[in-house]
Design an enzyme around this catalytic site. Sequence first.
Site, PDB file in Angstrom:
ATOM      1  N   LYS A 274      35.809  37.143  48.356  1.00  0.00           N
ATOM      2  CA  LYS A 274      36.429  37.807  47.338  1.00  0.00           C
ATOM      3  C   LYS A 274      37.093  36.861  46.518  1.00  0.00           C
ATOM      4  CE  LYS A 274      39.456  41.768  46.335  1.00  0.00           C
ATOM      5  NZ  LYS A 274      39.990  43.074  47.140  1.00  0.00           N
ATOM      6  N   ASP A 279      45.275  41.583  41.685  1.00  0.00           N
ATOM      7  CA  ASP A 279      44.767  42.787  41.630  1.00  0.00           C
ATOM      8  C   ASP A 279      45.781  44.019  41.291  1.00  0.00           C
ATOM      9  OD1 ASP A 279      43.467  45.264  42.140  1.00  0.00           O
ATOM     10  OD2 ASP A 279      43.429  45.177  44.614  1.00  0.00           O
ATOM     11  N   LYS A 286      48.658  50.153  41.147  1.00  0.00           N
ATOM     12  CA  LYS A 286      49.119  49.862  42.229  1.00  0.00           C
ATOM     13  C   LYS A 286      50.727  50.416  42.194  1.00  0.00           C
ATOM     14  CE  LYS A 286      46.131  46.696  44.816  1.00  0.00           C
ATOM     15  NZ  LYS A 286      45.929  47.611  45.906  1.00  0.00           N
ATOM     16  N   ASP A 297      44.882  37.968  46.541  1.00  0.00           N
ATOM     17  CA  ASP A 297      43.680  38.777  46.630  1.00  0.00           C
ATOM     18  C   ASP A 297      42.240  37.931  46.491  1.00  0.00           C
ATOM     19  OD1 ASP A 297      42.545  41.298  47.619  1.00  0.00           O
ATOM     20  OD2 ASP A 297      42.544  42.127  45.604  1.00  0.00           O
ATOM     21  N   ARG A 360      35.057  45.652  46.548  1.00  0.00           N
ATOM     22  CA  ARG A 360      33.364  45.698  46.857  1.00  0.00           C
ATOM     23  C   ARG A 360      32.347  45.808  45.732  1.00  0.00           C
ATOM     24  NH1 ARG A 360      35.384  51.330  49.313  1.00  0.00           N
ATOM     25  NH2 ARG A 360      37.277  50.199  49.100  1.00  0.00           N
TER      26      ARG A 360
HETATM   27  N1  BES Z   1      43.113  44.227  47.716  1.00  0.00           N
HETATM   28  C1  BES Z   1      43.338  45.340  47.927  1.00  0.00           C
HETATM   29  C2  BES Z   1      43.277  45.747  49.543  1.00  0.00           C
HETATM   30  C3  BES Z   1      44.639  44.952  50.018  1.00  0.00           C
HETATM   31  C4  BES Z   1      45.734  45.973  50.337  1.00  0.00           C
HETATM   32  C5  BES Z   1      44.818  43.863  50.570  1.00  0.00           C
HETATM   33  C6  BES Z   1      46.738  45.543  50.772  1.00  0.00           C
HETATM   34  C7  BES Z   1      46.003  43.456  51.146  1.00  0.00           C
HETATM   35  C8  BES Z   1      47.077  44.301  51.409  1.00  0.00           C
HETATM   36  C9  BES Z   1      41.947  46.291  47.686  1.00  0.00           C
HETATM   37  O1  BES Z   1      41.289  45.904  46.407  1.00  0.00           O
HETATM   38  C10 BES Z   1      42.186  47.657  47.545  1.00  0.00           C
HETATM   39  O2  BES Z   1      43.170  48.226  46.495  1.00  0.00           O
HETATM   40  N2  BES Z   1      41.779  48.653  48.325  1.00  0.00           N
HETATM   41  C11 BES Z   1      42.416  49.911  48.117  1.00  0.00           C
HETATM   42  C12 BES Z   1      41.002  50.800  48.521  1.00  0.00           C
HETATM   43  C13 BES Z   1      41.311  52.391  48.177  1.00  0.00           C
HETATM   44  C14 BES Z   1      41.559  52.555  46.759  1.00  0.00           C
HETATM   45  C15 BES Z   1      39.968  53.025  48.669  1.00  0.00           C
HETATM   46  C16 BES Z   1      43.381  50.196  49.285  1.00  0.00           C
HETATM   47  O3  BES Z   1      43.139  49.726  50.444  1.00  0.00           O
HETATM   48  O4  BES Z   1      44.084  50.779  49.330  1.00  0.00           O
HETATM   49 ZN    ZN Z   2      41.721  44.017  45.727  1.00  0.00          ZN
HETATM   50 MN    MN Z   3      42.356  46.816  44.854  1.00  0.00          MN
END
Ligand code: BES
Ligand code: ZN
Ligand code: MN
Length: 512
Positions: A274, A279, A286, A297, A360
Amino acid sequence: MKNTKVIISKDGVSDYSGDLLICLTTINKDDKLSGADFIQPEIDSFQKKEEFSGKKGEGVVLYPPFNTNGTRIMGKRVLLLGTGKIDDIDSTNELRELFRSSGGIIADFCRKTSAENPCIVLHKSGDIKLQLAAEYLTEGVLLGDYSFKKYKINDDDKKQYPGIKKLLITAPGQISALKKNCRRAVNSAFSTVTARDMANEPGNGWTPDHFARHAEIIAKNHKLKCRIIEKSEMITLGMGGILAVNQGSVEPPKLVILEYRPKKKSDTILMIGKGLTFDSGGVSLKPAAGMMDMKYDMCGGAAVISAMETIAREKPDVGVVAMIPSTDNMSGADALKPGDIITHYGGITSEIENTDAEGRLILADAMAYGIEQYKPTCVIDLATLTGAVIIALGHHRTGILGTNDYLVKSLTRAGSICGEPLWRLPLGEEYSKQIDSEVADIKNTGGKPGGTITAAAYLQKFAGDVPWAHLDIAGTAWDFTKKTYIPKGPSGTGVRTLIELVRRWKNGQIKK
Ligand code: BES
Ligand code: ZN
Ligand code: MN
């Protein structure tokens, strides 16, 4: 990036007049401290003294010049570094980690004393394997010596201490074997720090285009095949996932592909990372606190592309194709919206419930395309995919999920060898049901419960029947468990696990 020279020699230490001589000191079976012959009288003077017991990680400094056992010791400092009772350790991985972490301590000591040309003295002790010591001390020193100061223009440290320029290792024998082992350590450390360098770059310093340019350089240097799929071609191919994530951005997306092929017919490992260069969450924005960390990320992409450089250098007898889908996730006027429905490469449709579940989406296109195009024996993806994996495993283990036991076991074993522990989480129908959509084939979130697993369940749809494993490195790519050879910031996790997997790969073993 700094290129530390590593030199293995059989030379005696009396010739050494550098800034730091390191003598490993072990505790042998009858509780006596022991080290290289020439320094043994000095070590003996510490027997049963409180200031130095030879325990793991404990050190004491001596100041030359002095004579010991007929050898004249010159140089600026001598560090006696304890390793504890090595003979009692029968797990090879534990020994590896002991040497790696000792290497980290040495690098830290070098930093504190501004040593640029340290020399490590190895000695035979009981069953201690010199090759193991040389390889993992080297790895630990090079990994521990890392710093990222590119943007610190007026930093005093930067002017004062440039890091280790030359690492000398002297050993009582087996020089050519030791050289081979150290070469491996130099390669894997080089790849790891390269990945850390990429990750340390902020979102405006490392864009999808940087991934593409970097891949082209690797390809040129090592004669790999390189292909960059640009936005226009993504549109033609119908890569609706990566295009959707890119909609709110001004940076063009890239799908970066590097191909290594051995001379003989072999298995093909497809590795996908990835490469989300920042992000923000997109429209499902966020929170501000901690958003800055989302420059990391892209650590999966960094791991894959950096591992590829060692693979290209070492030329294993297995084919490896690396793919890095790369974009940032922004909230510009054209951005993807919750409720939108997208069509992935290959035709699967997906309802977007949350634009922050973007990893994803870009991985799915890469997997579907990569599997069709390269017909791999197996697929491995690495991604900072879910915050949920931090809740499950903390910062101590990478989550691994997959459809093939042999592949998962091979990766887990490779991870334990490297000090990058993996822990398996399940997949299953119950979890896949959580991403059923009312209006499309699937949706991009599965609710809070089992967040890491439902993210993997999404990818599983695109793996089809190809053996596949997914590493969720969200907890370990930075803030990894404190280790002497992993400084604060990005760890480079996954790089060495991938390299180790490839080094140990046996063609024809994996069954669908
Ligand atoms: N890049 C993030 C995941 C992440 C979160 C990595 C914290 C490292 C630290 C990913 O793209 C993301 O935002 N995932 C969401 C998914 C959710 C919206 C289903 C998450 O984990 O909150
Ligand atoms: Zn992400
Ligand atoms: Mn994300």
